[in-house]
Design a protein around this motif. Structure first.
Motif, PDB file in Angstrom:
ATOM      1  N   GLY A 103      40.456 -61.626 -55.834  1.00  0.00           N
ATOM      2  CA  GLY A 103      39.502 -60.753 -55.157  1.00  0.00           C
ATOM      3  C   GLY A 103      40.136 -60.087 -53.945  1.00  0.00           C
ATOM      4  N   GLN A 104      39.490 -59.028 -53.466  1.00  0.00           N
ATOM      5  CA  GLN A 104      40.017 -58.307 -52.305  1.00  0.00           C
ATOM      6  C   GLN A 104      40.057 -59.189 -51.060  1.00  0.00           C
ATOM      7  OE1 GLN A 104      37.258 -55.037 -52.479  1.00  0.00           O
ATOM      8  NE2 GLN A 104      38.816 -53.675 -53.313  1.00  0.00           N
ATOM      9  N   THR A 105      39.005 -59.957 -50.836  1.00  0.00           N
ATOM     10  CA  THR A 105      38.963 -60.832 -49.665  1.00  0.00           C
ATOM     11  C   THR A 105      40.064 -61.881 -49.740  1.00  0.00           C
ATOM     12  OG1 THR A 105      36.585 -60.492 -49.482  1.00  0.00           O
ATOM     13  CG2 THR A 105      37.493 -62.387 -48.314  1.00  0.00           C
ATOM     14  N   THR A 126      40.754 -52.476 -45.048  1.00  0.00           N
ATOM     15  CA  THR A 126      41.999 -51.716 -45.185  1.00  0.00           C
ATOM     16  C   THR A 126      42.460 -51.727 -46.635  1.00  0.00           C
ATOM     17  OG1 THR A 126      42.658 -52.233 -42.919  1.00  0.00           O
ATOM     18  CG2 THR A 126      44.404 -51.546 -44.426  1.00  0.00           C
ATOM     19  N   LEU A 127      42.386 -52.875 -47.285  1.00  0.00           N
ATOM     20  CA  LEU A 127      42.781 -52.981 -48.687  1.00  0.00           C
ATOM     21  C   LEU A 127      41.926 -52.064 -49.561  1.00  0.00           C
ATOM     22  CD1 LEU A 127      44.454 -54.246 -50.946  1.00  0.00           C
ATOM     23  CD2 LEU A 127      42.838 -56.159 -50.966  1.00  0.00           C
ATOM     24  N   VAL A 128      40.624 -52.022 -49.297  1.00  0.00           N
ATOM     25  CA  VAL A 128      39.727 -51.141 -50.055  1.00  0.00           C
ATOM     26  C   VAL A 128      40.179 -49.694 -49.915  1.00  0.00           C
ATOM     27  CG1 VAL A 128      37.370 -50.205 -50.131  1.00  0.00           C
ATOM     28  CG2 VAL A 128      37.720 -52.672 -49.966  1.00  0.00           C
ATOM     29  N   LYS A 129      40.478 -49.272 -48.705  1.00  0.00           N
ATOM     30  CA  LYS A 129      40.907 -47.888 -48.468  1.00  0.00           C
ATOM     31  C   LYS A 129      42.234 -47.590 -49.151  1.00  0.00           C
ATOM     32  CE  LYS A 129      38.515 -47.439 -44.056  1.00  0.00           C
ATOM     33  NZ  LYS A 129      38.712 -47.327 -42.596  1.00  0.00           N
ATOM     34  N   ILE A 130      43.162 -48.543 -49.131  1.00  0.00           N
ATOM     35  CA  ILE A 130      44.452 -48.347 -49.794  1.00  0.00           C
ATOM     36  C   ILE A 130      44.242 -48.234 -51.303  1.00  0.00           C
ATOM     37  CG2 ILE A 130      46.649 -49.470 -50.368  1.00  0.00           C
ATOM     38  CD1 ILE A 130      46.630 -50.565 -47.457  1.00  0.00           C
ATOM     39  N   GLU A 131      43.412 -49.111 -51.868  1.00  0.00           N
ATOM     40  CA  GLU A 131      43.155 -49.063 -53.309  1.00  0.00           C
ATOM     41  C   GLU A 131      42.477 -47.761 -53.711  1.00  0.00           C
ATOM     42  OE1 GLU A 131      41.094 -52.581 -54.629  1.00  0.00           O
ATOM     43  OE2 GLU A 131      42.914 -53.795 -54.555  1.00  0.00           O
ATOM     44  N   ARG A 132      41.644 -47.210 -52.861  1.00  0.00           N
ATOM     45  CA  ARG A 132      40.966 -45.935 -53.156  1.00  0.00           C
ATOM     46  C   ARG A 132      41.883 -44.737 -52.940  1.00  0.00           C
ATOM     47  NH1 ARG A 132      35.216 -46.962 -50.108  1.00  0.00           N
ATOM     48  NH2 ARG A 132      34.370 -48.402 -51.645  1.00  0.00           N
ATOM     49  N   ALA A 173      43.476 -60.207 -49.052  1.00  0.00           N
ATOM     50  CA  ALA A 173      43.616 -59.911 -47.624  1.00  0.00           C
ATOM     51  C   ALA A 173      43.956 -61.185 -46.854  1.00  0.00           C
ATOM     52  CB  ALA A 173      42.344 -59.263 -47.084  1.00  0.00           C
ATOM     53  N   ALA A 174      43.320 -62.292 -47.210  1.00  0.00           N
ATOM     54  CA  ALA A 174      43.600 -63.573 -46.551  1.00  0.00           C
ATOM     55  C   ALA A 174      45.027 -64.030 -46.847  1.00  0.00           C
ATOM     56  CB  ALA A 174      42.602 -64.627 -47.005  1.00  0.00           C
ATOM     57  N   MET A 175      45.466 -63.861 -48.083  1.00  0.00           N
ATOM     58  CA  MET A 175      46.836 -64.231 -48.453  1.00  0.00           C
ATOM     59  C   MET A 175      47.847 -63.440 -47.628  1.00  0.00           C
ATOM     60  SD  MET A 175      46.306 -64.312 -52.610  1.00  0.00           S
ATOM     61  CE  MET A 175      48.038 -64.428 -53.037  1.00  0.00           C
TER      62      MET A 175
END
Length: 80
Positions: free
Chosen positions: A26-28, A45-51, A31-33
């Motif tokens: 998952g995205q969360t 930030t990950l959501v924006k990069i993926e989009r 991001a934690a990793m």
């Protein structure tokens, strides 16, 4: 701040999302990793990069490569 890598045709983000979902991460969780590895990235930030609406830094790309156990080639691959 690290050097930004532009995403032509949103390929990097699409590749990250594909690899991440294929691995059942998952995205969360991703991001934690990344944060545990010292890479500054939030889920937002990950959501924006993926989009494809935010450029990715070298440090983020390197961290994603390691966390997703993949190659730069696969992350940067251009789809026809």
């Amino acid at each position: 701040m690290g050097q930004k890598i532009k995403q032509p045709d949103k390929n990097i983000g699409w590749n990250i999302r594909r690899i991440r979902t294929e691995q059942g991460i998952g995205q969360t969780e991703l991001a934690a990793m990344l944060q545990l590895r010292g890479v500054d990235m939030t889920r937002e930030t990950l959501v924006k990069i993926e989009r494809g609406t935010q450029h990715i830094t070298r440090a983020q790309l390197c961290g994603l490569k390691r966390c997703l156990n993949t190659t730069y080639e696969e992350l940067l691959e251009r789809k026809p």
